[in-house]
Scaffold this motif. Structure first.
Motif, PDB file in Angstrom:
ATOM      1  N   MET A 329      -9.648 -20.910  27.812  1.00 41.60           N
ATOM      2  CA  MET A 329     -10.608 -21.649  28.089  1.00 41.60           C
ATOM      3  C   MET A 329     -11.266 -22.550  29.263  1.00 41.60           C
ATOM      4  SD  MET A 329     -11.898 -24.782  25.381  1.00 41.60           S
ATOM      5  CE  MET A 329     -11.468 -23.873  23.928  1.00 41.60           C
ATOM      6  N   MET A 330     -10.254 -23.128  29.554  1.00 45.93           N
ATOM      7  CA  MET A 330      -9.831 -23.762  31.131  1.00 45.93           C
ATOM      8  C   MET A 330      -9.785 -22.991  32.122  1.00 45.93           C
ATOM      9  SD  MET A 330      -8.852 -27.132  31.703  1.00 45.93           S
ATOM     10  CE  MET A 330     -10.689 -26.740  33.287  1.00 45.93           C
ATOM     11  N   ALA A 331      -8.847 -22.045  31.743  1.00 45.84           N
ATOM     12  CA  ALA A 331      -8.284 -21.073  32.747  1.00 45.84           C
ATOM     13  C   ALA A 331      -9.598 -20.681  33.330  1.00 45.84           C
ATOM     14  CB  ALA A 331      -7.375 -20.313  32.687  1.00 45.84           C
ATOM     15  N   GLU A 332     -10.374 -20.154  32.346  1.00 47.11           N
ATOM     16  CA  GLU A 332     -11.922 -18.680  32.463  1.00 47.11           C
ATOM     17  C   GLU A 332     -13.150 -20.472  32.518  1.00 47.11           C
ATOM     18  OE1 GLU A 332     -14.592 -16.933  32.147  1.00 47.11           O
ATOM     19  OE2 GLU A 332     -15.043 -18.679  31.353  1.00 47.11           O
ATOM     20  N   ALA A 333     -12.623 -21.444  32.938  1.00 48.50           N
ATOM     21  CA  ALA A 333     -14.292 -22.207  33.241  1.00 48.50           C
ATOM     22  C   ALA A 333     -13.475 -22.657  34.813  1.00 48.50           C
ATOM     23  CB  ALA A 333     -14.388 -23.116  32.361  1.00 48.50           C
ATOM     24  N   PHE A 334     -12.849 -22.583  35.079  1.00 51.24           N
ATOM     25  CA  PHE A 334     -11.683 -23.460  36.410  1.00 51.24           C
ATOM     26  C   PHE A 334     -12.472 -22.644  37.335  1.00 51.24           C
ATOM     27  CE2 PHE A 334      -8.501 -23.482  39.945  1.00 51.24           C
ATOM     28  CZ  PHE A 334      -9.323 -24.837  40.254  1.00 51.24           C
ATOM     29  N   ASP A 335     -11.324 -21.130  37.300  1.00 52.82           N
ATOM     30  CA  ASP A 335     -12.181 -19.836  38.042  1.00 52.82           C
ATOM     31  C   ASP A 335     -13.320 -19.988  38.025  1.00 52.82           C
ATOM     32  OD1 ASP A 335     -10.851 -18.043  39.782  1.00 52.82           O
ATOM     33  OD2 ASP A 335     -12.487 -16.724  38.176  1.00 52.82           O
ATOM     34  N   SER A 336     -13.853 -20.057  37.183  1.00 46.89           N
ATOM     35  CA  SER A 336     -15.590 -19.656  37.350  1.00 46.89           C
ATOM     36  C   SER A 336     -16.967 -20.666  38.056  1.00 46.89           C
ATOM     37  CB  SER A 336     -16.121 -19.478  35.641  1.00 46.89           C
ATOM     38  OG  SER A 336     -16.792 -18.194  34.768  1.00 46.89           O
ATOM     39  N   GLU A 350     -14.662 -31.493  44.580  1.00 43.49           N
ATOM     40  CA  GLU A 350     -15.201 -32.160  43.856  1.00 43.49           C
ATOM     41  C   GLU A 350     -16.062 -32.212  43.035  1.00 43.49           C
ATOM     42  OE1 GLU A 350     -15.149 -33.363  48.468  1.00 43.49           O
ATOM     43  OE2 GLU A 350     -16.010 -31.468  46.900  1.00 43.49           O
ATOM     44  N   ARG A 351     -17.120 -31.729  42.572  1.00 41.72           N
ATOM     45  CA  ARG A 351     -17.811 -31.167  41.488  1.00 41.72           C
ATOM     46  C   ARG A 351     -16.792 -30.610  40.220  1.00 41.72           C
ATOM     47  NH1 ARG A 351     -21.796 -33.072  38.632  1.00 41.72           N
ATOM     48  NH2 ARG A 351     -22.730 -31.527  37.849  1.00 41.72           N
ATOM     49  N   ILE A 352     -16.004 -30.160  40.632  1.00 47.52           N
ATOM     50  CA  ILE A 352     -15.066 -29.185  39.904  1.00 47.52           C
ATOM     51  C   ILE A 352     -15.016 -30.114  39.318  1.00 47.52           C
ATOM     52  CG2 ILE A 352     -13.118 -27.614  39.060  1.00 47.52           C
ATOM     53  CD1 ILE A 352     -14.474 -26.066  41.604  1.00 47.52           C
ATOM     54  N   VAL A 353     -13.745 -31.258  39.392  1.00 51.24           N
ATOM     55  CA  VAL A 353     -13.077 -32.096  38.822  1.00 51.24           C
ATOM     56  C   VAL A 353     -13.725 -32.843  38.628  1.00 51.24           C
ATOM     57  CG1 VAL A 353     -11.456 -34.167  40.158  1.00 51.24           C
ATOM     58  CG2 VAL A 353     -11.133 -32.013  41.029  1.00 51.24           C
ATOM     59  N   GLU A 354     -15.128 -33.641  38.807  1.00 49.56           N
ATOM     60  CA  GLU A 354     -16.261 -33.920  38.337  1.00 49.56           C
ATOM     61  C   GLU A 354     -16.649 -33.664  36.769  1.00 49.56           C
ATOM     62  OE1 GLU A 354     -20.403 -35.192  38.112  1.00 49.56           O
ATOM     63  OE2 GLU A 354     -19.749 -35.161  39.736  1.00 49.56           O
ATOM     64  N   GLN A 355     -16.892 -32.066  36.556  1.00 45.67           N
ATOM     65  CA  GLN A 355     -17.352 -31.478  35.335  1.00 45.67           C
ATOM     66  C   GLN A 355     -15.703 -31.486  34.379  1.00 45.67           C
ATOM     67  OE1 GLN A 355     -20.193 -30.444  34.675  1.00 45.67           O
ATOM     68  NE2 GLN A 355     -20.291 -29.101  36.415  1.00 45.67           N
ATOM     69  N   ILE A 356     -14.576 -31.214  34.846  1.00 47.06           N
ATOM     70  CA  ILE A 356     -13.538 -31.299  33.980  1.00 47.06           C
ATOM     71  C   ILE A 356     -13.253 -32.485  33.370  1.00 47.06           C
ATOM     72  CG2 ILE A 356     -10.926 -30.697  33.999  1.00 47.06           C
ATOM     73  CD1 ILE A 356     -10.926 -28.688  36.495  1.00 47.06           C
ATOM     74  N   GLU A 357     -13.370 -33.957  34.348  1.00 45.10           N
ATOM     75  CA  GLU A 357     -13.442 -35.091  33.784  1.00 45.10           C
ATOM     76  C   GLU A 357     -14.394 -35.863  32.994  1.00 45.10           C
ATOM     77  OE1 GLU A 357     -12.332 -40.107  35.359  1.00 45.10           O
ATOM     78  OE2 GLU A 357     -12.477 -37.992  36.730  1.00 45.10           O
ATOM     79  N   ALA A 358     -15.340 -34.866  32.452  1.00 45.69           N
ATOM     80  CA  ALA A 358     -16.429 -35.174  32.072  1.00 45.69           C
ATOM     81  C   ALA A 358     -16.560 -34.707  30.675  1.00 45.69           C
ATOM     82  CB  ALA A 358     -17.605 -35.188  32.933  1.00 45.69           C
ATOM     83  N   ASN A 359     -15.597 -33.590  30.725  1.00 40.77           N
ATOM     84  CA  ASN A 359     -15.920 -32.767  29.614  1.00 40.77           C
ATOM     85  C   ASN A 359     -14.306 -32.746  28.771  1.00 40.77           C
ATOM     86  OD1 ASN A 359     -18.004 -30.632  28.784  1.00 40.77           O
ATOM     87  ND2 ASN A 359     -18.187 -30.998  30.965  1.00 40.77           N
TER      88      ASN A 359
END
Length: 444
Positions: A329-336, A350-359
């Motif tokens: 799920m992590m790999a799929e979400a990151f590539d998406s 920056e937005r990707i890191v923000e999304q990961i941290e928020a979740n």
């Protein structure tokens, strides 16, 4: 008292047999066994007061007799030819014989023994035979006291030769087994490679016609998932299961309408429900297949679950999810997030890191995120170093996600943002109950 009943003599010979067996028990699997054979030769010479001797081993592959140990006798510089038929004839007899008094059936061996004896003072030749397998010859010079062997001594010598032959043939059999095992492993690696290449070809078909907005998505997800798994300490089989699940994670989208997958706007509730069917559909499509590595179908089924239980299709939460499902799920979400979608361009790093941290703790497990940071940064820093590992799980060369990231983002900025994310992961005061940000793309 007859010699055959002399307790002291029997005890001496039994002790010699025991010591001989102990020396040969240290024989390595490879036929680099000169030291133990030399020790065995010395024990035989000492037991019977013989001043010189030699052990010749039978090389079945090259049909040669080669000297393995010698004392007081000059070893032949090269191997002595011995035809297989003559080796079988020697294997039929176990008793010692004089080189000039050949037993029946060994008449053809006279030229061999004549060459072997040469100027060597050889008084006895003992076939080294285990069962019906010929291992070699034990050659003995004259005894120090000049007396011939008694019947008891001849029996003991025959038994000692049998022990030596047993150890030699055992080592030879294990060497053959090692070769066969090596070849089996080589063939297994080749079959695995062909198997994975076939699945990769299937994945490219899955990504192609239905999802041409993100070519190579499945291959990138597979490589990233395998690299994350490796950094989490998963063994090779589990990492290969992750790679395979990554390649096939979207196979269920074959039942989804192509136009729906390419829709450029938000999905209606019914459309979203239809798209979300792909995870369970993928499971149904491949659950009957017996993969060489792990439960690939289960990993695929759960790659859109969430740690907080709001994912699909089974609404699993926390420890109900396997580590493989959390990694995928992590790999799929990151590539998406790092790829263009029909309804939006790729997100900034920056937005990707923000999304990961928020979740964190809601969709993503912190240790999996840490492994993601390591995998991405290592891949960008030393692609050649990662190439060997990538080849284990897919195509030779650097992991498939690395060129995509280099082409999409500034590598220096990726390092900076992931470094900051790693530092926050190591901060015990990090608030992991942040609001849920929907990062699973509308098309699943």
């Amino acid at each position: 008292m007859p010699e055959s009943l002399n307790p002291r003599l029997l005890s001496f010979y039994l002790a010699s047999l025991h010591e001989l067996g102990g020396a040969l028990a240290r024989t390595p699997r490879k036929l680099d066994q000169n030291k133990p054979l030399r020790e065995s030769l010395y024990r035989v010479l000492g037991t019977f007061a013989v001043g010189a001797g030699m052990i010749l081993l039978w090389d079945e592959d090259e049909a040669l007799l080669r000297a393995a140990a010698a004392k007081g006798l000059r070893a032949p510089a090269e191997g002595l030819p011995l035809k297989p038929a003559l080796a079988r004839a020697l294997a039929a007899g176990r008793r010692p014989f004089h080189p000039h008094l050949l037993p029946g059936g060994l008449a053809d061996a006279e030229p061999l023994f004549r060459e072997l004896i040469g100027r060597r003072n050889i008084q006895l030749i003992v076939p080294l035979t285990s069962g019906h397998e010929f291992a070699g010859l034990l050659l003995l010079g004259p005894r120090v006291n000049g007396r011939p062997l008694s019947p008891l001594e001849t029996d003991v010598l025959t038994e000692m030769a049998g022990v030596m032959a047993l150890r030699i043939t055992d080592a030879r059999a294990r060497r053959r087994l090692d070769r066969q095992l090596h070849e089996t492993r080589r063939l297994n690696r080749e079959l695995r490679r062909i198997y994975l290449e076939t699945v990769r070809a299937l994945a490219s078909v899955i990504d192609g016609p239905e999802q041409d907005h993100r070519p190579g998505h499945s291959a990138r997800v597979a490589a990233l998932a395998a690299q994350i798994g490796r950094r989490l300490g998963l063994d090779r089989d589990r990492c290969e299961a992750l790679y395979l699940a990554g390649l096939l994670h979207d196979v269920g989208k074959q039942i989804i309408d192509r136009d729906l997958l390419r829709k450029s706007g938000p999905l209606a509730p019914g459309e979203r429900a239809r798209v979300e069917e792909h995870a369970a559909a993928g499971y149904e499509l491949i659950s009957h297949l017996r993969f060489p590595w792990g439960d690939v179908a289960e990993i695929i089924r759960h790659h859109h679950e969430r740690l907080d239980g709001t994912g699909y299709p089974d609404r699993l939460r926390g420890d109900e999810l396997s580590i493989e499902a959390r990694v995928l799920m992590m790999a799929e979400a990151f590539d998406s997030m790092a790829s263009d979608q029909p309804w939006r361009p790729r997100l900034t790093i920056e937005r990707i890191v923000e999304q990961i941290e928020a979740n964190l703790g809601l969709q993503f497990e912190p240790r999996v995120v840490q492994a993601l940071c390591d995998a991405v940064q290592d891949g960008l820093e030393s692609p050649d170093g990662a190439a060997g590992e990538a080849a284990v799980f897919g195509a030779p060369g650097e992991p498939e996600f690395v060129p995509h990231l280099r082409a999409s983002f500034d590598p220096a900025l990726i390092h900076q943002m992931l470094g900051e994310l790693r530092r926050r992961l190591n901060n015990p005061r990090l608030n992991r109950t942040a609001r849920v940000i929907e990062i699973v793309e509308p098309a699943g």
